[in-house]
Design an enzyme around this catalytic site. Sequence first.
Site, mmCIF file in Angstrom:
data_model
loop_
_atom_site.group_PDB
_atom_site.id
_atom_site.type_symbol
_atom_site.label_atom_id
_atom_site.label_comp_id
_atom_site.label_asym_id
_atom_site.label_seq_id
_atom_site.Cartn_x
_atom_site.Cartn_y
_atom_site.Cartn_z
ATOM 1 N N PHE A 24 110.082 40.795 49.554
ATOM 2 C CA PHE A 24 108.827 40.912 48.816
ATOM 3 C C PHE A 24 109.126 41.154 47.338
ATOM 4 C CE2 PHE A 24 104.632 42.676 47.791
ATOM 5 C CZ PHE A 24 103.832 41.742 48.432
ATOM 6 N N PHE A 59 109.526 48.412 53.081
ATOM 7 C CA PHE A 59 109.219 49.275 54.220
ATOM 8 C C PHE A 59 110.170 49.017 55.389
ATOM 9 C CE2 PHE A 59 106.852 50.603 58.003
ATOM 10 C CZ PHE A 59 106.469 51.883 57.630
ATOM 11 N N GLU A 60 110.608 47.776 55.529
ATOM 12 C CA GLU A 60 111.491 47.398 56.632
ATOM 13 C C GLU A 60 112.970 47.666 56.341
ATOM 14 O OE1 GLU A 60 107.643 45.564 56.921
ATOM 15 O OE2 GLU A 60 109.108 45.288 55.313
ATOM 16 N N ALA A 82 111.806 45.896 45.598
ATOM 17 C CA ALA A 82 110.887 46.259 44.517
ATOM 18 C C ALA A 82 109.521 46.582 45.097
ATOM 19 C CB ALA A 82 110.778 45.129 43.497
ATOM 20 N N ILE A 84 105.895 47.653 43.655
ATOM 21 C CA ILE A 84 105.123 47.722 42.408
ATOM 22 C C ILE A 84 103.760 48.332 42.713
ATOM 23 C CG2 ILE A 84 104.168 46.400 40.485
ATOM 24 C CD1 ILE A 84 106.395 44.279 41.074
ATOM 25 N N THR A 88 95.869 50.684 45.250
ATOM 26 C CA THR A 88 95.646 51.444 46.487
ATOM 27 C C THR A 88 96.824 52.395 46.719
ATOM 28 O OG1 THR A 88 96.816 49.883 47.921
ATOM 29 C CG2 THR A 88 94.479 49.417 47.468
ATOM 30 N N HIS A 90 98.940 52.334 48.937
ATOM 31 C CA HIS A 90 100.012 51.613 49.628
ATOM 32 C C HIS A 90 101.374 51.885 48.994
ATOM 33 C CE1 HIS A 90 102.340 47.866 50.597
ATOM 34 N NE2 HIS A 90 101.909 48.201 51.801
#
Length: 158
Positions: A24, A59-60, A82, A84, A88, A90
């Site tokens: 990502f 996250f993974e 990364a 960013i 929200t 998140h």
Amino acid sequence: MTLKTIEGTFIAPQGRYALVVGRFNSFVVESLVSGAVDALVRHGVSESDITIIRAPGAFEIPLVVQKVAQRSEFAAIVALGAVIRGGTPHFEYVAGECVKGLSQVSMEFGVPVAFGVLTVDSIEQAIERSGTKAGNKGAEAALSAIEMVSLLSQLEAK
């Protein structure tokens, strides 16, 4: 009185290095990967001793790092990605869990896990930290991995 000091060097001891990379935000992450590979090679690691493993996102990364650490075939693992900040919460969840998970893996398996996951407020900050004004955090993480492998090998030899 002379104080004894033990510290790692930036001359890579023998061993293999894994780069666990979140895909990502790849426009930033690929610069981190290039910086990490360049730093490892410049400090004595053969390209054949570098393995890049791609995860979907930050996250993974900790789970993948855990699986890599369980195999005991790498001297160190460099986590690159990364996160960013957006509008929200998140960002806080992903960044916090990534840091926590990587720390747990390093402590559980005794393998250096270098943190090269950017946690930034803007795309501009991400770009700066992946090779422009603020250096390349991927390269810095790779150097940290080399230094930790060197330090731990000295501590284990004592």
